[in-house]
Design a protein around this motif. Sequence first.
Motif, PDB file in Angstrom:
ATOM      1  N   GLN A 141       8.572   2.457   3.714  1.00  0.00           N
ATOM      2  CA  GLN A 141       7.646   3.113   2.788  1.00  0.00           C
ATOM      3  C   GLN A 141       6.267   2.455   2.819  1.00  0.00           C
ATOM      4  N   ASP A 142       5.832   2.024   3.986  1.00  0.00           N
ATOM      5  CA  ASP A 142       4.574   1.301   4.090  1.00  0.00           C
ATOM      6  C   ASP A 142       3.355   2.157   3.760  1.00  0.00           C
ATOM      7  N   HIS A 143       3.495   3.470   3.790  1.00  0.00           N
ATOM      8  CA  HIS A 143       2.354   4.344   3.519  1.00  0.00           C
ATOM      9  C   HIS A 143       2.527   5.101   2.201  1.00  0.00           C
ATOM     10  N   VAL A 144       3.312   4.497   1.316  1.00  0.00           N
ATOM     11  CA  VAL A 144       3.615   5.115   0.020  1.00  0.00           C
ATOM     12  C   VAL A 144       3.456   4.073  -1.078  1.00  0.00           C
ATOM     13  N   ALA A 145       2.987   4.514  -2.241  1.00  0.00           N
ATOM     14  CA  ALA A 145       2.942   3.659  -3.430  1.00  0.00           C
ATOM     15  C   ALA A 145       3.967   4.172  -4.437  1.00  0.00           C
ATOM     16  N   VAL A 146       4.771   3.263  -4.952  1.00  0.00           N
ATOM     17  CA  VAL A 146       5.825   3.603  -5.916  1.00  0.00           C
ATOM     18  C   VAL A 146       5.599   2.788  -7.189  1.00  0.00           C
ATOM     19  N   ALA A 147       5.860   3.397  -8.326  1.00  0.00           N
ATOM     20  CA  ALA A 147       5.730   2.677  -9.599  1.00  0.00           C
ATOM     21  C   ALA A 147       6.950   2.923 -10.473  1.00  0.00           C
TER      22      ALA A 147
END
Length: 205
Positions: A141-147
């Motif tokens: 998931q290096d090109h994704v931001a998760v919160a």
Amino acid sequence: MGMRIGYGFDSHAFKPGVPLVIGGLKIEHPEGLAGHSDGDVLLHAITDALLGAVSAGDIGTFFPPSDPRWKGAESHVFLQTALEEVATAGYRIVNVDTVLVLAQPKIVPIAGELRERVAELLGVKPGEVGIKAKTPEGLGQDHVAVAHATVLLESLGINDPAARMVAVADVEDEINQVVKGLVDAPRDISALGRKTPAFNTDDLT
């Protein structure tokens, strides 16, 4: 006093050509986060946690991504609506804890500033906001931001609905002013989505 816990989650892919906004803070980075709104993954997760804690639905209920009026909207509008729902239900925030999962940018150098901004938007002290960051090692998931966000609420002990509405009058006024700046005509945001069926939020904001 009565206590309630809420949990929220959100994720957005990075996209070139748009500003990066996390926690209401504009961050210098080559790419921003894709979304119908400004893509603020952290505020979206906190908003859903607050709404969930008082069983008020989710962002998609109030601000469906199919509605063009919320295209590019700043996510603090969503957060203020959630705060209105919390206050109307007769609760206040005790603390908020969050985790950001992303490869870049590095959050640790700006964690203090981010905590202060989120606390300001929530109307709480910085010490009542937790900001943590992890890298997505092994997740692809290096090109994704998760919160992820968790909130703890406590009852204000106000049983009279009219008294609760007086307590949140200032919040409603602020929301209406923000919305008037986003849309051409005034809109009563206090009724947004409360009678609207839930939407599929896989691609939410």
